[in-house]
Design a protein around this motif. Structure first.
Motif, PDB file in Angstrom:
ATOM      1  N   THR A 168      36.321  56.492  18.053  1.00 37.62           N
ATOM      2  CA  THR A 168      35.280  57.494  17.890  1.00 37.62           C
ATOM      3  C   THR A 168      35.916  58.823  17.490  1.00 37.62           C
ATOM      4  O   THR A 168      37.109  59.037  17.633  1.00 37.62           O
ATOM      5  N   TYR A 191      34.916  65.243  26.747  1.00 37.64           N
ATOM      6  CA  TYR A 191      34.721  64.731  25.386  1.00 37.64           C
ATOM      7  C   TYR A 191      34.263  63.278  25.375  1.00 37.64           C
ATOM      8  O   TYR A 191      33.642  62.834  24.406  1.00 37.64           O
ATOM      9  N   GLU A 237      30.200  63.807  27.625  1.00 36.34           N
ATOM     10  CA  GLU A 237      29.233  64.897  27.471  1.00 36.34           C
ATOM     11  C   GLU A 237      27.936  64.467  26.790  1.00 36.34           C
ATOM     12  O   GLU A 237      26.838  64.817  27.213  1.00 36.34           O
ATOM     13  N   ARG A 238      28.045  63.671  25.749  1.00 38.02           N
ATOM     14  CA  ARG A 238      26.850  63.276  25.002  1.00 38.02           C
ATOM     15  C   ARG A 238      25.934  62.336  25.790  1.00 38.02           C
ATOM     16  O   ARG A 238      24.760  62.209  25.470  1.00 38.02           O
ATOM     17  N   LYS A 239      26.479  61.681  26.804  1.00 38.88           N
ATOM     18  CA  LYS A 239      25.695  60.699  27.563  1.00 38.88           C
ATOM     19  C   LYS A 239      25.058  61.286  28.823  1.00 38.88           C
ATOM     20  O   LYS A 239      24.303  60.609  29.500  1.00 38.88           O
ATOM     21  N   LYS A 261      33.313  72.996  24.215  1.00 36.16           N
ATOM     22  CA  LYS A 261      32.103  72.339  23.732  1.00 36.16           C
ATOM     23  C   LYS A 261      30.949  73.327  23.493  1.00 36.16           C
ATOM     24  O   LYS A 261      29.943  72.959  22.886  1.00 36.16           O
ATOM     25  N   LYS A 304      28.492  75.935  21.960  1.00 35.00           N
ATOM     26  CA  LYS A 304      28.115  76.229  20.582  1.00 35.00           C
ATOM     27  C   LYS A 304      27.842  77.718  20.356  1.00 35.00           C
ATOM     28  O   LYS A 304      27.672  78.147  19.212  1.00 35.00           O
TER      29      LYS A 304
END
Length: 366
Positions: free
Chosen positions: A6, A67, A70-72, A220, A222
């Protein structure tokens, strides 16, 4: 094992690769009696560059958690699966360490229960659960409480064996706890009365992992540009080093005890080192120099495991009762240089293996 990988933060893999390469270098000298001082661990209190290697790896474990997960996190339904995955990985790291010992040194009577991979496994699991289930504010408080609590335990609570607090190798609270829990047969082979990766030392080591999580969540964000992110990383790193040096005045920097001052001092250098890599690689795009370290960083645990096996079996080779080190290196260099060159050759041999895996896009997941 996976043939695909990934999208990753390149500086994370590179800095981890640098850390693993240094770990292999310092763990495999030609002779333990002939080592340059910067490549040795401190005898007790104090800190050499070598002492910074393991905490840097744990720091990067924390960054990697962010990393990887985080998205989950947005869907609470994923939390249970993430925790079970973290438990499996932590347990597997511990199991791998025990299997390595059994293969290289058959027998269970003196199997060492604490160890490097064991600490990594425990810190990874606990930090992963904290990341999944708590806010950054809560994690900051856990970090503070663990460091202050460890300081109180080590410096003020009387050790049952002696009735007084102690920071000496065999008489501190951590050593006592390890003897009670593991017994002397299952501690560090060089001592059997205490262990540098003991159970109580896991408490401040968790704070090292939480340092990494804080930096990972910061990167992370933004709402901050890269120059602000890097500036604050340098600020936090310097502040941690200064606080560590101040705490050292009454709770000495000590890698074997993983003292709270050591966590701050080593954590500060880890943050600064990572900030430099992030700025150079991911912000400025200077990537040509990274090719040596990437294979180590992309397969870090595999490289570490092979660094146990390959040097062990090479050292078993004997010609006229002399080792390859005595035949190939010692006659041509001074003792310290022979030991260092041997370590470098071991590192390069492992790099070739890791490069083959990397080129074939084989990334072994634990």
């Amino acid at each position: 094992m996976s043939k695909t990988q990934t999208q990753r933060l390149l500086s994370l893999d590179v800095f981890r690769g640098i850390t693993v390469a240094l770990m292999i270098l310092v763990n495999n000298p030609g002779s333990w009696g002939n080592i340059y001082t910067p490549l040795e661990h401190s005898k007790w209190n104090g800190c050499t560059p070598t002492d910074l290697v393991f905490p840097t790896f744990l720091f990067l474990v924390g960054v990697s958690i962010v990393y990887a997960m985080e998205r989950k996190l947005g869907n609470p339904a994923n939390h249970g699966k993430l925790i079970l995955g973290a438990l499996r990985r932590g347990a597997l790291l511990i199991l791998i360490s025990l299997i390595i010992q059994v293969i290289l040194h058959p027998g269970f009577a003196q199997l060492r229960y604490p160890g490097v991979l064991q600490r990594i496994g425990l810190v990874f699991f606990i930090c992963a659960v904290l990341y999944i289930k708590t806010s950054q504010r809560v994690r900051d408080w856990v970090c503070v409480i663990s460091l202050v609590g460890y300081y109180i335990i080590m410096c003020f609570l009387p050790v049952p064996d002696t009735g007084a607090p102690s920071l000496e190798p065999e008489t501190n609270m951590g050593a006592w706890l390890d003897r009670v829990v593991f017994t002397t047969n299952h501690l560090w082979v060089q001592s059997r009365t205490w262990d540098p990766e003991g159970l109580l030392g896991t408490l401040p080591a968790i704070a090292t992992g939480l340092f990494g999580i804080r930096i990972g969540t910061w990167l992370k964000r933004k709402d901050r540009d890269d120059s602000v992110k890097v500036s604050w990383m340098f600020t936090w790193g310097i502040a941690a080093i200064v606080l560590g040096l101040f705490w050292d005045l009454f709770f000495p920097i000590n890698k074997a005890l993983w003292t709270s001052s050591f966590v701050l001092y080593a954590g500060g250098w880890s943050i600064i080192g990572f900030a430099i890599c992030y700025w150079l690689i991911d912000v400025q795009g200077y990537k040509n120099w990274t090719s040596f370290f990437l294979p180590f960083g992309a397969n870090a645990i595999t490289a570490y495991v092979l660094s146990d096996f390959i040097p062990h079996y090479i050292n078993l080779i004997r010609i006229n009762d002399a080792s390859l080190y005595q035949i190939v290196f010692l006659p041509h260099f001074s003792p310290n240089n022979a030991s260092l060159v041997s370590a470098v050759v071991t590192l390069l041999l492992l790099w070739v293996i890791m490069l083959v895996l990397y080129k074939r896009r084989i990334f072994i997941k634990v």
